[in-house]
Every structure is written in C-alpha cells, then in structure tokens.
Design a protein around this motif. Structure first.
Motif, PDB file in Angstrom:
ATOM      1  N   MET A 198      53.477  89.193   5.856  1.00  0.00           N
ATOM      2  CA  MET A 198      52.864  88.925   7.154  1.00  0.00           C
ATOM      3  C   MET A 198      52.938  90.119   8.102  1.00  0.00           C
ATOM      4  O   MET A 198      52.020  90.355   8.894  1.00  0.00           O
ATOM      5  CB  MET A 198      53.535  87.718   7.805  1.00  0.00           C
ATOM      6  CG  MET A 198      53.115  86.385   7.215  1.00  0.00           C
ATOM      7  SD  MET A 198      51.360  86.021   7.478  1.00  0.00           S
ATOM      8  CE  MET A 198      51.362  85.534   9.205  1.00  0.00           C
ATOM      9  N   LEU A 219      44.471  76.461   7.928  1.00  0.00           N
ATOM     10  CA  LEU A 219      45.461  76.930   8.898  1.00  0.00           C
ATOM     11  C   LEU A 219      45.891  78.353   8.577  1.00  0.00           C
ATOM     12  O   LEU A 219      45.959  79.228   9.442  1.00  0.00           O
ATOM     13  CB  LEU A 219      46.676  76.006   8.883  1.00  0.00           C
ATOM     14  CG  LEU A 219      46.567  74.698   9.658  1.00  0.00           C
ATOM     15  CD1 LEU A 219      47.770  73.804   9.362  1.00  0.00           C
ATOM     16  CD2 LEU A 219      46.481  74.970  11.157  1.00  0.00           C
ATOM     17  N   ASN A 222      42.987  81.058   9.104  1.00  0.00           N
ATOM     18  CA  ASN A 222      42.744  81.404  10.495  1.00  0.00           C
ATOM     19  C   ASN A 222      43.771  82.428  10.980  1.00  0.00           C
ATOM     20  O   ASN A 222      43.435  83.403  11.659  1.00  0.00           O
ATOM     21  CB  ASN A 222      42.812  80.150  11.367  1.00  0.00           C
ATOM     22  CG  ASN A 222      42.431  80.436  12.798  1.00  0.00           C
ATOM     23  OD1 ASN A 222      41.287  80.697  13.122  1.00  0.00           O
ATOM     24  ND2 ASN A 222      43.427  80.410  13.674  1.00  0.00           N
ATOM     25  N   THR A 223      45.031  82.228  10.606  1.00  0.00           N
ATOM     26  CA  THR A 223      46.097  83.127  11.049  1.00  0.00           C
ATOM     27  C   THR A 223      45.993  84.502  10.416  1.00  0.00           C
ATOM     28  O   THR A 223      46.028  85.527  11.114  1.00  0.00           O
ATOM     29  CB  THR A 223      47.484  82.520  10.739  1.00  0.00           C
ATOM     30  OG1 THR A 223      47.604  81.270  11.410  1.00  0.00           O
ATOM     31  CG2 THR A 223      48.591  83.451  11.204  1.00  0.00           C
ATOM     32  N   ARG A 227      44.998  87.771  12.681  1.00  0.00           N
ATOM     33  CA  ARG A 227      46.047  88.775  12.883  1.00  0.00           C
ATOM     34  C   ARG A 227      45.786  90.061  12.104  1.00  0.00           C
ATOM     35  O   ARG A 227      46.533  91.026  12.243  1.00  0.00           O
ATOM     36  CB  ARG A 227      47.404  88.212  12.463  1.00  0.00           C
ATOM     37  CG  ARG A 227      47.929  87.111  13.373  1.00  0.00           C
ATOM     38  CD  ARG A 227      49.355  86.765  12.982  1.00  0.00           C
ATOM     39  NE  ARG A 227      49.928  85.739  13.826  1.00  0.00           N
ATOM     40  CZ  ARG A 227      51.177  85.318  13.753  1.00  0.00           C
ATOM     41  NH1 ARG A 227      51.990  85.844  12.837  1.00  0.00           N
ATOM     42  NH2 ARG A 227      51.640  84.386  14.559  1.00  0.00           N
ATOM     43  N   THR A 398      51.056  80.361   8.563  1.00  0.00           N
ATOM     44  CA  THR A 398      50.205  79.984   9.697  1.00  0.00           C
ATOM     45  C   THR A 398      50.759  80.543  11.002  1.00  0.00           C
ATOM     46  O   THR A 398      50.163  80.354  12.057  1.00  0.00           O
ATOM     47  CB  THR A 398      50.095  78.453   9.836  1.00  0.00           C
ATOM     48  OG1 THR A 398      51.387  77.904  10.138  1.00  0.00           O
ATOM     49  CG2 THR A 398      49.548  77.821   8.568  1.00  0.00           C
ATOM     50  N   GLY A 399      51.895  81.233  10.921  1.00  0.00           N
ATOM     51  CA  GLY A 399      52.482  81.825  12.109  1.00  0.00           C
ATOM     52  C   GLY A 399      53.506  80.951  12.798  1.00  0.00           C
ATOM     53  O   GLY A 399      54.068  81.332  13.825  1.00  0.00           O
ATOM     54  N   GLU A 400      53.798  79.783  12.230  1.00  0.00           N
ATOM     55  CA  GLU A 400      54.751  78.855  12.841  1.00  0.00           C
ATOM     56  C   GLU A 400      56.184  79.278  12.524  1.00  0.00           C
ATOM     57  O   GLU A 400      56.483  79.679  11.401  1.00  0.00           O
ATOM     58  CB  GLU A 400      54.490  77.447  12.298  1.00  0.00           C
ATOM     59  CG  GLU A 400      55.468  76.392  12.773  1.00  0.00           C
ATOM     60  CD  GLU A 400      55.200  75.043  12.131  1.00  0.00           C
ATOM     61  OE1 GLU A 400      56.165  74.290  11.914  1.00  0.00           O
ATOM     62  OE2 GLU A 400      54.019  74.745  11.849  1.00  0.00           O
TER      63      GLU A 400
END
Length: 420
Positions: A198, A219, A222-223, A227, A398-400
C-alpha cells in the motif's frame, strides 16, 4: 517495534504466561472429526515454537467455525493434535475457554509447555452477532468475562491472527487494554507485507481482481486507484462482468440475470463511476468464454451470444493479462478469473496463475479462492507471499485501520499487567 506495534524481538517471555491469539480456523470433516486443510495452522507454528523455545508458558486462544452461524462452531481438539505433530512437542488441550477448569490448567503450566483452549466462540461475547449488536469499545471489551477471567493469569499478550484482524472482539482487542501486547511472527510478516504494497510498492504495480466477492473488490479498487497504489487493475470473474455491463457490453443473459437476481445492480452504477475516473487503468476482458455441451466456447465481447452465461475470460484476454503480470514489479491478486473448479472454464485462471508463478515481480495473494487455485495448480512455492487473511486483507487494502492493529498499538504502551 514496527508501525507502532511491538514485535517478539521486544518481548522477554522466559517463565512468563503468554496468552497467544491465533487463527487456525480450518474446514472440518465432521464425520471423521479431522481437518480438511492445515495451512493456517502451519503458518502460526513459528510464533508458537519461538515462545515455547524461549521458555514461555503458552496459552493459545482460537476460534473454529463461521462467525455468525453457531451451528458451524466446532471444537479445537483436532487442532491440538495437528499442532503437536507440527511442533514435535505436546500441545495440551482442554474443553473449556475461561472457566475454572481452564484457569486451573493455566496455573499449572510449566515453562515451555503449550495449552490450547477450546473454541473461543463458544463464549457468547466472542460471536459476531454480539460484536455487531453491542459494538463494545476496546475499553469495554476489557471488562468482558473472557478478559477478566484470563488476563489476571497472564504476563503478556501476543496476537498472531492477522486473518481475524478485521474483527472487533475481546480475544482480539480486549487483552491489549490490560496486558503488554505484541504481534507474533505471522502477524508481523503479513501486516508488514501488505503495508509495503500500500505504501511503497515496486512499480509497475498490478492488481488482479476477480471472483464473486463484489463488495470487497469495489471497496479495494476505489482505494488503490484513488491513492495511486495500482498502476493497472486486471478484472475477471463477476467483477469484470459488472464493468462490462456498466459499459453496455454484452456478457450473456445468464450472466446479467445472475447480477440482477443477486441484487448487485448498485455495483453497475459504481462501476460506471470508477471507469469514468480511472478507465485508463482498468483492464476489461476483450473476449469471454462459456460452456455448451461440456465444451468450451469463446467469442470477442462485442459478439457474445445473448443466451449464454460467461464463466471465464477468453484466450486473448488471458494472454494480455499474462503480459501485464510478467512486466510488473508488484502483483496483488484477489479472486480467480472464472469458474476454475471445472476443466472447461479454468483456462483463464490457470494462465493467470502460471504468469504469477513465472513473473520476476513480487506477488501477494489473498482470499480463500485465490489460495485454493494456487494449491490446485501446485504453485504455492512459486508465489511471493500468500496471506492467510481474506476479510482482514481486503479491509486493510480499502484504507481502513483494522481494529486489532489499533488495539495492538495501544497494547504497546502498556508496560505491565493492569489486572492482578
């Protein structure tokens, strides 16, 4: 310490009682009472062996069975037998989780001994329905029966269950509030590997997204596109079919009916939006395959017959995807290209997986179907890294911030047990 979390390099465990949460959830043959797979058990062996070798009194906490369907819960007794064989030392087992019998057994452990408790999901507060309905904070989880009964017997807590890191349950997030906490070797390896993907992947970075878990794929997509993590996304399976539908391209009435009957219509609109923003980086199949009279048939997308159900990408698409994978420096994979379980519809998945084995780039695979395909084609040793986590991996991408990661960062600040 890595990413704000202590590792086993920071821990002194000689003579100490260590609560170690692992994820050894495996398919079970209920007729024979044996496990159908042991890959997750094998993955956590290094952490357990290290703790035992260093003289810790190791208490293993684990779950077995679906997180909502209680009828799927099963004892962890067969897991103890497998662990004993893999570790080449006895792993004791008790049919209790946090009751008097379990606590008494923990108190009698000697240095280096290992005890596996029964399925933590036999305790109501460990069930996902409990988690979703009550939504306890991590501080509140520290007041649950599981934590208040076991934490006073322990000196520190180790979490090696990255595969369950998206869960917000006491055995995963409660102990860190009251015990010095560390991540195990498997957790460290998985968390650091996906963090690297990431934050700073070698480029080109290619994501291969297929399968049928649409919500996860969208999900994540999209991330990684927003990014700039993914330079290119190769789509297959239901993911590809939804994008093709969104662009008005034929996929066969059977495929379209499945999308609509499964209430996936909302993803058609989301696919339109994603393609409008990132279309240059989203690769869609140029040909599709279907099966008729047990024979494979293919056609370019514009000429796909109306009366078919698409079950795989075609030869031209598979070759294009292979070239993209061979040119990549980092490849992340989640989901097959089609119905790979059957010979007429496995070509796309088999070709993509062979490209993953052949590429010089670093490959990361996640998700149950991805692992199953890897095992089917006997390519496990050819992959860069196979992540044991499915849901946790997707949530991370998803960045969570995962609940367990947040809890472990808190546990890194606990200097001594707070419950005595």
């Amino acid at each position: 310490m890595r990413f704000g979390i202590k590792t086993l390099d920071d821990a002194s465990v000689q003579g100490k009682t260590v609560l170690c949460r692992v994820d050894i959830n495996q398919p079970v043959d209920r007729v024979s009472g044996t496990l159908k797979s042991i890959n997750r058990i094998q993955a956590c062996v290094p952490t357990i062996r290290e703790l035992s070798d260093k003289g810790a009194k190791v208490v293993l906490l684990a779950h077995q069975g679906s997180d909502i369907e209680y009828k799927n819960y099963y004892t962890t007794k067969p897991h103890a037998a497998v662990l004993s064989r893999l570790l080449e030392r006895e792993v004791r087992w008790i049919d209790d989780v946090c009751g008097p019998a379990a606590r008494d057994r923990i108190r009698t452990l000697k240095d280096g001994q290992i005890l596996l408790l029964d399925n933590v999901r036999f305790v109501a507060e460990e069930q996902t329905l409990f988690e979703m309905k009550l939504r306890l904070s991590h501080e509140q989880q520290a007041q649950t029966q599981l934590v208040t009964k076991l934490a006073p017997l322990a000196d520190l807590y180790v979490c090696d269950a990255f595969a369950a890191a998206h869960r917000d349950q006491p055995s995963l997030c409660g102990f860190e509030q009251v015990l010095p906490s560390y991540m195990g070797r498997l957790f460290e390896k998985e968390f650091c590997t996906v963090s690297q993907v990431m934050e700073a992947p070698d480029r080109p970075c290619v994501f291969v997204l297929g399968g049928a878990k649409i919500s996860d794929a969208f999900l994540m997509m999209n991330t990684v596109l927003a990014r700039g993590v993914a330079d290119q996304v190769l789509t297959g399976g239901l993911v590809a079919n939804i994008f093709l539908t969104a662009l008005g391209r034929p996929i066969g009435q059977g495929s379209l009916d499945f999308i609509l009957k499964s209430n996936y219509g909302e993803y058609i609109e989301r696919a339109k939006e994603l393609y409008a923003q990132f279309g240059r980086r989203i690769c869609l199949p140029e040909d599709l395959a279907w099966v008729k009279d047990n024979q494979r048939c293919e056609s370019p997308v514009p000429q796909v017959p109306d009366d078919i159900t698409a079950v795989d990408i075609g030869h031209r698409t598979a070759e294009r995807y292979r070239e993209a994978i061979l040119s990549a420096k980092t490849v992340f994979v989640n989901g097959p290209m089609g119905v790979f379980e059957q010979e007429p519809s496995e070509y796309g998945t088999r070709q993509v997986w062979q490209a993953l084995a052949d590429t010089q780039g670093f490959t990361v695979l996640g998700g149950g179907d991805s692992i199953t395909a890897t095992e089917k084609y006997k390519l496990t040793d050819k992959m860069g890294y196979i992540c044991t986590g499915g849901g946790a991996l997707i949530r991370f991408l998803t960045g969570e911030e995962l609940p367990v990661v947040r809890a472990l960062r808190h546990g890194a600040e606990v200097s001594e047990p707070k419950m005595r």
